[in-house]
Design a protein around this motif. Structure first.
Motif: not given
Lengths: 292, 289
Positions: B47-58, B196-197, B75-79
């Motif tokens: 679930f954390a990975v899901h969260g990280v990918s959504e925030l990376s998307f943001a 991010g990548l 932006g994706a990497l920083i997020g």
């Protein structure tokens, strides 16, 4: 004896150093002083039960000896040296707590983590074979050869706890620190774990510090008791410490200690919270059977 | 649609440089995801990975809006990295963590949608952040990915045992002096970077499929941690490379191909695992007391 090349402290430079030496030791949790002025020498092969109510600083003592917590005052030594994190001279057996059934570890991986799980870098070449031999030996010492390749998550609580003992023994320790290792084990497995620890200290001179709520399962093997209550403590043989007089003094409330055959029953009265009963009832303790 | 799998067309496309670049990018990404996957599963971090990918998307959407297409990757990497590190420093109580992740995830997704709707450029740029745009990957991105791949693989070799210990048996690891918090942050850096990548290549939605599904399949058939890692990499490669190749001639998006291959592998592994468990039965419990 393990096939491993490393020896015990007794074979090393300072054979006379006790497994544990505490001088004027004190610990604090936050600003609260749990106990102070504790002097304790534990020679090789001694089995010490550490008793006391919750919050009396039993586990904290183990943390000091594991090198995880500094003393607030005094001095602590393990095998003549200051406690050190990740030392293989000290083995640790925690409370039984079920592992995730899908945890990707076999019995031998689980035991191996106890040997060098804290070390960085890969294991290569000759060290790999040595490592394997030590793990096999530890599994054998606890009679868990059959589970070497079994997924640990699929083993029962008692079986997992037996592997916990192997995990503590694989480093060939001079000192075993056990924190309620019998909790939530059935009687048969409690007996197995106590036997394993007792055999280890007799055969290898490994000292054992055993934190427990319940003295009866270890009573036949205990040499001395360290009883901690609210900063007060008493050290001595079970016969010296487990008396109505001593416990009443420690708890500062009337406590009756009754010997029934080879068991000790501790009865607290009214509001005096005697650890053994766990609940507020003032009946008595034993019934050490906890469903696992 | 009788040419869903037109072999001659597929063969032709496979010779095109942009397809080969996409395959190279996919291969490195699958390697990274396959390596990290078993630890993600072991740490209960799906679930954390899901969260990280959504925030990376943001983060990517914000970069696209503010700085343009060239900065989407940054932006994706920083997020991804910032959020992964924040998640890693949260308390060790997983129940509570999931709640916090859910809250942050919803907010991040909302922000991403806002940034995207404010963006006035080409719409394909927007869509690609969610579902990926692997054929748009250039060789520079592949080079960055390869470097990150080498760094993460080297870090994993160095940290592997303590990381495994801290991930699977945290209390014991702490007692043995393993620096569990530092390792959690190190792992978050690897995870955030990979995510991010990854979202620039396969999109936010597929990152989860790569970081979780192959490892879940692998751990269903073996309890050997090294074998699980090898299998996880193999499964990730099969899903990604297979998905790319199969998607070529129909000209459909790669996502459904990758997710379907991954899912089928997962089902087969679960089946094999269940069968094996039934055959060996519960191991005998009797303890010679």
């Amino acid at each position: 004896m393990t096939g491993a090349p490393t020896g015990h402290a007794t074979a090393g430079a300072a054979p006379a150093a006790p497994a544990v030496a505490l001088r004027g030791a004190a610990v604090e949790r936050g600003t609260r002083r749990l106990w102070s002025d504790l002097d304790l020498d534990v020679p090789a092969g001694e089995f010490i039960a550490i008793l006391g109510p919750n919050g009396s600083g039993k586990t904290t003592l183990l943390q000091v000896l594991l090198g995880l917590l500094p003393l607030a005052a005094g001095e602590a030594q393990v095998g003549g040296r200051r406690p050190q994190q990740g030392s293989n001279r000290v083995g640790y057996v925690p409370q039984q707590k079920a592992l995730d059934p899908n945890v990707p570890l076999r019995g031998r991986d689980f035991v191996g983590l106890g040997l060098d799980g804290h070390r960085f870098g890969p294991v290569l070449g000759r060290r790999r074979r040595e490592r394997r031999a030590r793990i096999d030996d530890a599994l054998h010492q606890v009679g868990a050869d059959a589970w070497a390749d079994a997924p640990v998550g699929r083993l029962s609580g008692g079986e997992q706890q037996r592997l916990r003992v192997a995990q503590a023994l694989v480093g060939d320790p001079d000192l075993l620190l056990c924190d309620e290792p019998l909790l939530s084990l059935d009687l048969a497995h409690q007996g197995v774990v106590v036997d394993l620890l007792d055999r280890r200290r007799r055969d290898h001179g490994t000292a054992v510090l055993f934190v427990t709520h319940e003295i009866n399962p270890v009573l036949p093997v205990v040499d001395r008791v360290l009883y901690l209550v609210d900063g007060r403590f008493r050290i001595g043989t079970p016969d010296e410490v487990m008396t109505s007089e001593t416990l009443s003094e420690l708890y500062q409330a009337p406590v009756d200690v009754v010997r029934v055959r080879d068991r000790i029953l501790v009865v607290g009265h009214e509001d005096s919270v005697v650890h053994h009963t766990g609940a507020a009832d003032d009946v008595l303790m034993p019934a050490p059977t906890h469903a696992s | 649609m009788d040419d869903v799998l037109d072999l001659s067309q597929t063969a032709f496309l496979l010779e095109q440089p942009f397809v080969q670049t996409a395959l190279a990018a996919g291969a490195v990404l699958a390697l990274l995801a396959g390596l990290l996957g078993p630890l993600v599963v072991g740490r209960g971090m799906a679930f954390a990975v899901h969260g990280v990918s959504e925030l990376s998307f943001a983060g990517a959407a914000a970069a696209l809006l503010v700085a343009g297409t060239a900065f989407v990757g940054v932006g994706a990497l920083i997020g991804g990295v910032v959020v992964a590190v924040v998640f890693a420093t949260m308390s060790a109580k997983r129940r509570e963590n999931d709640t916090v992740i859910g809250v942050v995830l919803a907010f991040g997704l909302g922000l991403g949608v806002l940034f995207q709707s404010l963006y006035t450029g080409r719409t394909s740029n927007k869509f690609s952040l969610l579902v990926g745009q692997i054929v748009g990957v250039d060789s520079e991105q592949v080079a960055v990915l390869a470097i990150v791949g080498v760094v993460v693989a080297a870090a994993l070799v160095a940290l592997y045992r303590p990381l495994l210990f801290a991930s699977l048996d945290p209390e014991m690891a702490t007692a043995r002096g393993v620096p569990t918090r530092t390792l959690a942050i190190a792992f978050a850096l690897m995870l955030g970077t990979t995510t991010g990548l990854g979202i620039q290549i396969v999109g936010a939605l597929l990152v989860l499929a790569l970081l979780v599904t192959p490892a879940a399949a692998a751990t269903a058939v073996t309890a050997n941690p090294v074998a699980a890692t090898v299998l996880s990499v193999v499964f990730a490669e099969v899903a990604v490379l297979g998905g790319i190749v199969l998607s070529l001639s129909p000209g459909l998006p790669i996502s459904p191909y990758i997710t379907t291959i991954g899912f089928v592998i997962y089902l087969v592994c679960r089946g094999v695992g269940a069968l094996r468990l039934r055959r060996t039965g519960r191991r005998s419990l009797t303890v010679p007391a």
